[in-house]
Design a protein around this motif. Structure first.
Motif, short mmCIF file in Angstrom:
data_model
loop_
_atom_site.label_atom_id
_atom_site.label_comp_id
_atom_site.label_asym_id
_atom_site.label_seq_id
_atom_site.Cartn_x
_atom_site.Cartn_y
_atom_site.Cartn_z
N ALA A 204 -7.39 1.71 0.34
CA ALA A 204 -7.18 0.53 1.18
C ALA A 204 -8.46 0.24 1.93
O ALA A 204 -9.26 1.13 2.21
CB ALA A 204 -6.03 0.75 2.16
N SER B 65 -5.54 -3.51 -0.57
CA SER B 65 -5.11 -2.17 -0.97
C SER B 65 -4.61 -2.18 -2.40
O SER B 65 -4.29 -3.22 -2.97
CB SER B 65 -4.01 -1.65 -0.04
N TRP C 101 0.81 -1.21 0.00
CA TRP C 101 0.00 0.00 0.00
C TRP C 101 0.85 1.27 0.00
O TRP C 101 0.85 2.03 -0.96
CB TRP C 101 -0.93 0.00 1.21
N ARG D 276 -4.20 5.79 -3.82
CA ARG D 276 -4.14 4.38 -3.44
C ARG D 276 -5.15 4.13 -2.33
O ARG D 276 -4.98 4.59 -1.21
CB ARG D 276 -2.74 4.00 -2.97
#
Length: 555
Positions: free
Chosen positions: A345, A356, A234, A343
């Protein structure tokens, strides 16, 4: 101190004579890069799990940690910079004071403002072999005392007026008394963090989920091993990076990234203590040269809408978001405006993040990502949770009970802990769909489902339909009661796009073609902003209160 002095390179590499280094001995050579597990490799193989450890030793004694720094800033600039040795000295001094005033394994409540003092006290409590319990700064004194009566800590370290009625055996320590105790302990600080069993409790956080009743989620010292898959799966965080987080440190999302990860990996963590205005983050990112910015999706949306200098975020290498689902529209706008995709998650207080996007799973609009390398997850069939759902089929997300990041259980509530398990699986209550490529789409919460005329309805499904209206920017759907609680209906809070009006008739006509009649909202209220916690999470129960007071019919 100038704002641009936050780089750890300006502080130099701390010498190898800090208290922790005296215990573990010097390390030769440069700080290594974070471990890079290959596909299929488990970052926490069973034969390498420690029997005894202390989470704080594992954070602050790594070679990379020698480069870490904790920066305190507000709207005026940088207020203080704490290097590795200063952090260690403060943590061990506080740990000595806690050891002198409480029994090993007891709970220590920390009712402190968001900031470095809270971070130091949490680390010190864990270093002493006690259980750190950081409390939200939003709690009233009455709420703090009520929690203390229920969970019976041995100490309450606080900065509150009028703290009375604590249970027997709980010492309430105000700021002046605490500083005097720490100064005394500095003359004889704790020599090193106390080694305890890897499964011994280290810290506890409160979560109410959707029940409205606080539960204490207890994590072990070995929970740090549960964070290792996040480094490559992640965050991509590494030594020399600078991370700014918009959340508060009593939240696992913020404390995990800013303290447990940033210090361990030799990054600089910027703790912002100023007004939490949408316009604060762009200048802070620009002034500190941040590489990472972490927030909830709703803040990303507000930045895109209200910050006319949003291009300042283009210096970031990574934007991290968690806490709720990121709408596809906002994913695409952030990617186009900032030059990189956020990004996402998926995680929870009970197990941090375990799905993620990141270096090993490129961000994909509409999906939280893929299971991190080393994780064991399953999507269980809704009707028969003893078997897994087929690819593409909606089911209930579960994490294997052997994951080191999984909680030990709910404090003083073995029955709730038992109910959370289905055989070898911890059942998260998240409704998801996993595609054949491994990517997971979040569809809502099982326990958020509403009862409308005897039918079970997912609020996220209704929200997605409402958001198809071109004049609606945000929507929050919840179950609401009418006729003194005799009848439950679906209600919706609506935030219009700026300068737009929303006609109830147009909402209803659009829903007629997208939702079955029993899924339609029957009451609505137009608001300027959705009710949220200080960390940005939507408050469905507050939405019900607003609808009870100001809701109008959508029939």
């Amino acid at each position: 101190m100038p704002v641009n002095d936050v780089s750890p390179r300006r502080h130099g590499t701390p010498p190898l004579h800090s208290p922790l280094q005296r215990v573990i001995g010097p390390r030769d050579g440069p700080a290594p890069s974070p471990p890079s597990p290959g596909p299929g490799a488990a970052p926490f193989p069973p034969d390498r799990k420690p029997l005894r450890m202390n989470l704080v030793t594992r954070i602050l004694s790594t070679p990379m940690a020698r480069q870490c720094a904790l920066v305190v800033a507000d709207e005026r600039g940088v207020l203080a910079v704490h290097g590795h040795d200063a952090i260690v000295d403060r943590v061990l001094a506080e740990a000595g004071a806690i050891s002198a005033a409480s029994e090993p394994g007891s709970r220590v409540f920390l009712a402190l403002p968001h900031g470095p003092d809270l971070a130091f006290s949490v680390l010190a409590t864990m270093a002493s072999g006690r259980i750190a319990v950081p409390l939200s700064p939003e709690l009233t004194v009455e709420e703090v005392v009520t929690l203390a009566r229920r969970f019976r800590p041995s100490m309450l370290i606080h900065r509150r007026e009028g703290v009375e009625g604590l249970p027997d055996g709980c010492d309430g320590i105000d700021p002046d008394a605490w500083e005097r105790a720490v100064e005394v302990a500095r003359r004889r600080p704790l020599g090193a963090p106390v080694d305890v069993a890897a499964d011994a409790p280290a810290w506890m956080v409160f979560t109410s989920g959707t029940t409205g009743h606080p539960r204490g989620v207890v994590h072990a010292h070995r929970s740090l091993d549960g964070r290792l898959p996040m480094d490559r799966g992640w965050t991509g965080l590494r030594a020399g990076d600078v991370i700014v987080h918009a959340g508060q440190l009593n939240w696992t999302y913020a404390f995990g990234l800013q303290i447990l990860d940033a210090l361990r990996l030799g990054a600089t963590s910027v703790v912002y203590t100023g007004p939490r205005d949408v316009h604060a983050w762009g200048p802070l990112v620009a002034r500190t040269g941040a590489t990472h910015f972490a927030a909830v999706p709703s803040l990303l949306r507000r930045i895109l809408k209200h910050d006319d200098r949003a291009d300042r975020f283009r210096i970031l290498r990574t934007t991290l978001c968690a806490g709720e689902r990121l709408p596809e529209e906002h994913f695409e706008r952030w990617r186009k405006t900032m030059g990189h995709a956020p990004r996402e998650a998926l995680g929870m207080s009970e197990c941090s993040t375990f799905i993620s996007s990141g270096p090993l799973a490129p961000p994909k609009s509409g999906f939280a990502g893929r299971p991190q390398v080393g994780r064991r997850i399953a999507v269980l069939n809704e009707e028969s949770p003893d078997r897994e759902a087929a690819p593409g089929e909606r089911g209930i997300l579960a994490v294997h009970r052997t994951d080191p990041g999984l909680m030990l259980g709910y404090a003083d509530d073995p029955e709730a802990t038992r109910r959370s398990l289905q055989g070898d699986w911890f059942v998260t209550g998240d409704l998801v769909r996993q595609e054949t490529d491994g990517y997971v789409q979040h569809l809502g919460r099982l326990d958020d489902r509403m009862n409308a005329f005897g039918y079970r309805v997912d609020p996220q499904e209704v929200e997605r339909a409402v958001l198809q209206h071109p004049h609606i920017a945000e929507a929050l759907v919840t179950e609401t009661s009418v006729r003194g609680g005799e009848l439950s209906l679906i209600g919706v809070l609506i935030v219009p796009h700026e300068g737009r009006c929303v006609d109830p008739t147009s909402i209803k006509s659009r829903l007629d073609s997208s939702l079955a009649p029993w899924k339609h909202p029957r009451r609505f209220c137009v608001v300027s902003a959705l009710p949220r916690s200080r960390n940005g999470k939507v408050l469905r129960r507050e939405a019900d209160r607003i609808l009870q007071q100001s809701g109008q019919s959508l029939e």
